[in-house]
Design a protein around this motif. Sequence first.
Motif, PDB file in Angstrom:
ATOM      1  N   PHE A 155     -44.884 -44.470   4.086  1.00 60.01           N
ATOM      2  CA  PHE A 155     -44.611 -43.823   2.896  1.00 60.01           C
ATOM      3  C   PHE A 155     -44.994 -44.696   1.120  1.00 60.01           C
ATOM      4  O   PHE A 155     -44.331 -45.883   1.247  1.00 60.01           O
ATOM      5  CB  PHE A 155     -42.985 -43.438   2.852  1.00 60.01           C
ATOM      6  N   ILE A 156     -45.759 -43.568   1.139  1.00 62.54           N
ATOM      7  CA  ILE A 156     -47.063 -44.445  -0.004  1.00 62.54           C
ATOM      8  C   ILE A 156     -46.327 -44.590  -1.443  1.00 62.54           C
ATOM      9  O   ILE A 156     -45.979 -45.787  -2.497  1.00 62.54           O
ATOM     10  CB  ILE A 156     -47.553 -44.410  -0.551  1.00 62.54           C
ATOM     11  N   SER A 157     -45.757 -43.375  -1.890  1.00 60.57           N
ATOM     12  CA  SER A 157     -45.200 -42.887  -2.952  1.00 60.57           C
ATOM     13  C   SER A 157     -44.100 -41.866  -3.049  1.00 60.57           C
ATOM     14  O   SER A 157     -44.303 -41.083  -2.441  1.00 60.57           O
ATOM     15  CB  SER A 157     -46.236 -42.517  -3.831  1.00 60.57           C
ATOM     16  N   PHE A 158     -42.675 -42.005  -4.235  1.00 61.24           N
ATOM     17  CA  PHE A 158     -42.151 -41.258  -4.336  1.00 61.24           C
ATOM     18  C   PHE A 158     -42.426 -39.835  -4.988  1.00 61.24           C
ATOM     19  O   PHE A 158     -42.463 -40.252  -6.514  1.00 61.24           O
ATOM     20  CB  PHE A 158     -40.030 -41.237  -4.290  1.00 61.24           C
ATOM     21  N   ILE A 159     -42.427 -38.457  -4.901  1.00 56.78           N
ATOM     22  CA  ILE A 159     -43.212 -38.016  -6.062  1.00 56.78           C
ATOM     23  C   ILE A 159     -41.865 -36.692  -6.539  1.00 56.78           C
ATOM     24  O   ILE A 159     -42.174 -36.893  -7.452  1.00 56.78           O
ATOM     25  CB  ILE A 159     -43.829 -36.776  -5.515  1.00 56.78           C
ATOM     26  N   ARG A 160     -40.979 -36.168  -6.153  1.00 53.17           N
ATOM     27  CA  ARG A 160     -39.782 -35.805  -6.451  1.00 53.17           C
ATOM     28  C   ARG A 160     -38.332 -35.076  -5.657  1.00 53.17           C
ATOM     29  O   ARG A 160     -38.645 -35.671  -4.459  1.00 53.17           O
ATOM     30  CB  ARG A 160     -40.196 -33.985  -7.077  1.00 53.17           C
ATOM     31  N   ASP A 161     -37.233 -34.632  -6.373  1.00 51.48           N
ATOM     32  CA  ASP A 161     -36.320 -34.458  -5.231  1.00 51.48           C
ATOM     33  C   ASP A 161     -36.260 -33.179  -4.804  1.00 51.48           C
ATOM     34  O   ASP A 161     -37.365 -32.960  -4.863  1.00 51.48           O
ATOM     35  CB  ASP A 161     -34.931 -34.238  -6.302  1.00 51.48           C
ATOM     36  N   GLU A 162     -36.248 -33.155  -3.342  1.00 51.30           N
ATOM     37  CA  GLU A 162     -36.338 -31.801  -2.688  1.00 51.30           C
ATOM     38  C   GLU A 162     -35.180 -30.911  -3.513  1.00 51.30           C
ATOM     39  O   GLU A 162     -34.197 -30.791  -4.535  1.00 51.30           O
ATOM     40  CB  GLU A 162     -35.742 -32.116  -1.451  1.00 51.30           C
ATOM     41  N   LEU A 163     -35.966 -29.519  -3.892  1.00 51.68           N
ATOM     42  CA  LEU A 163     -35.300 -28.675  -4.310  1.00 51.68           C
ATOM     43  C   LEU A 163     -35.431 -27.066  -3.937  1.00 51.68           C
ATOM     44  O   LEU A 163     -36.438 -27.017  -2.792  1.00 51.68           O
ATOM     45  CB  LEU A 163     -36.283 -29.055  -5.807  1.00 51.68           C
ATOM     46  N   LYS A 164     -34.710 -26.041  -3.980  1.00 46.50           N
ATOM     47  CA  LYS A 164     -34.649 -25.342  -4.094  1.00 46.50           C
ATOM     48  C   LYS A 164     -35.135 -24.423  -4.414  1.00 46.50           C
ATOM     49  O   LYS A 164     -35.122 -24.220  -6.142  1.00 46.50           O
ATOM     50  CB  LYS A 164     -32.629 -24.739  -3.886  1.00 46.50           C
TER      51      LYS A 164
END
Length: 326
Positions: free
Chosen positions: A281-290
């Motif tokens: 895991f290199i980078s967090f991009i965004r939260d999980e969304l619906k």
Amino acid sequence: MTRFTVIRDNTPPDAIPRGAVVAMGNFDGVHLGHRAVIGSALRMGQAHGKPALAVTFEPHPRSFFSPNSPQFRLTDETNKLRLLAATGLAGAVVMTFDKIRAGTSAQDFIHHDLIERLGVSGIAVGYDFHFGKGRVGSPSLLVSEAPRLGIEVDVQAHVDIEERPVSSSAIRMALAEGQIADATTMLSGPWFVTGAVIHGEKRGRDLGYPTANIRLDKNCALKHGIYAVRVGRGQGNDQVRIDGVASYGRRPTFDNGAPLLEVFLFDFKGDLYGQTLDVAFISFIRDELKFDSIEALIRQMDNDSAAARAALASAPDAFPKLGTID
């Protein structure tokens, strides 16, 4: 490449190198604090002209004492050993942590396991390492026993980053909050998981994003969301690295089911079912969304892929340093 030897409870005495220096700990994640202990053992071993080994315990003692409490492990036994094998250590002693070991006194552990069985010439531990029944064994006990036993003991202080102590617990918390950069710094490399590719619902194919699906440990507390990842396919020097974007979560747009890691590999075509992959895991991009529509989801996936490519382009060498084990 030097062979990394794994010694277990049933390893014959004549197969155990005598006089080794040992770095002792649980080593979950093999983070910077652990590496300070390992570095001390390596220096001591070089000075003594002896091999340096890790001494670790499986299952994790916390799992034994609190079997009903979920435990988010940073590394399972195999990946812990792969990380240890890349540090320069000659091997690892994996001691089974069971009822017998939990009931062994600190003094018996020192004399039977360390002195009689392993014949250690030196021990390196962290400042907070405890062992033996009731956790009464401590670094200070080892230091006090060292002259009588004729061994050298080195106790490493805690490692801080920006005045915050590095620990496995701090790394777990960072991963649970999606703070990938913090976790990477404390680990001295990206956090990674390993798993076999399983069959999924194959929705990704219809969306133009076919994914390799991996079921992580049920106690994994990684924040649900979208990540830039680098995937290792194969083992050792033959491992091929492939960049990608991954979703970890419950897929709220579709079924809100059990957590699943879904990895889309950039510029890759092929069948990965049944293969085992390392996913860093290199980078967090965004939260999980619906999303309200499939079209909106696909637009966001396009944006996520672009963001992941950019993050990976700025981290060209990011991947955990792994050794091979027997």
